[in-house]
Enzyme design. Sequence first.
Site, PDB file in Angstrom:
ATOM      1  N   HIS A   1       0.813  -1.213   0.000  1.00  0.00           N
ATOM      2  CA  HIS A   1       0.000   0.000   0.000  1.00  0.00           C
ATOM      3  C   HIS A   1       0.849   1.267   0.000  1.00  0.00           C
ATOM      4  O   HIS A   1       0.377   2.329  -0.413  1.00  0.00           O
ATOM      5  CB  HIS A   1      -0.947   0.010   1.201  1.00  0.00           C
TER       6      HIS A   1
ATOM      7  N   HIS B   1     -10.852   6.313  -6.140  1.00  0.00           N
ATOM      8  CA  HIS B   1     -11.516   6.825  -4.943  1.00  0.00           C
ATOM      9  C   HIS B   1     -12.910   7.328  -5.306  1.00  0.00           C
ATOM     10  O   HIS B   1     -13.069   8.061  -6.292  1.00  0.00           O
ATOM     11  CB  HIS B   1     -10.721   7.989  -4.331  1.00  0.00           C
TER      12      HIS B   1
END
Length: 305
Positions: free
Chosen positions: A243, A269
């Site tokens: 990540h 997102h």
Amino acid sequence: MRLKDRVKPYLEYCEYRKELNKKTLKAYRIDLRQFFDFIADGEPDKERIEKYITELHKTYKQKTVKRKIASIKAYYNYLEEEEIIEDNPFRKIKVKFKEVITLPRIIPREEIEQLLNYMYGCLGKDSGRMERYQLRDVAVVEVFFATGARVYEISNIREDSVNLHSGLVRIMGKGGRERYIQIGNSSILAILKKYYEENETAIKKSGFFFVNSRGDRYTEQSIRLMLKKYTKLAGIDRNITPHMFRHSFATYLIEEGVDVSCVQQILGHSSIRTTQIYIHIAAKKQAEILKEMHPRNSMNVAGVA
């Protein structure tokens, strides 16, 4: 039927109708079980829910509390929409959180370069199966930094989702939402093509682009362990996680002047607020640059006595 006995059909609804991923479903299951264990056989009214929220705040960090409350609210909204309950107690409860900005950890550019150089340096030293695995691992790390994709997204890339000629990659994100990311770097495309050529049979058989030694999907956990191994071998002390490549990808794009809404689309997102966290990191870097490298620092000016 008691409300807690309706959790199973609710989770099935989330899995098959809303197409939520396994990680989210697991969190919902844990959060709802924990809630009903606290409520026990009592009525989950406003007073009991308020007590539960207080206990959460005593036990967990704010981010976890926020998630757990959201899980329960989503369940009650579902019950209300399905007309299983008439009175939703969460409509009478106001929960406010102080916004705490936690800056994501990123990988310094020089360490990404160090890692990739080490991994490329391993190529050609072995032959056969070992060479194929090394090609795969370099390709995975390159795709991390090239796309900013999550580890489970990369693990689940299908063979037909990668166009090795145009460099266009289809990513399946949260909730089954798909997005396309363009890989424009010729060196990255070259390693992807070489990896594919050496592993084509296994890839076509499994249907996944990244495969393990058994010809199955290269799992998230295996990718994490691979990254940990190469980081150590490359002489990097930092604990680099998959990540962190996503955080680094977003931060460095914004530092280069890419619009935040564009970065939002690339990362997948749903809200631009999630992406805006990277602006804080870029601004911090900008402050360091201006402090250390501004030409005014080298000027011979008398200044105030």
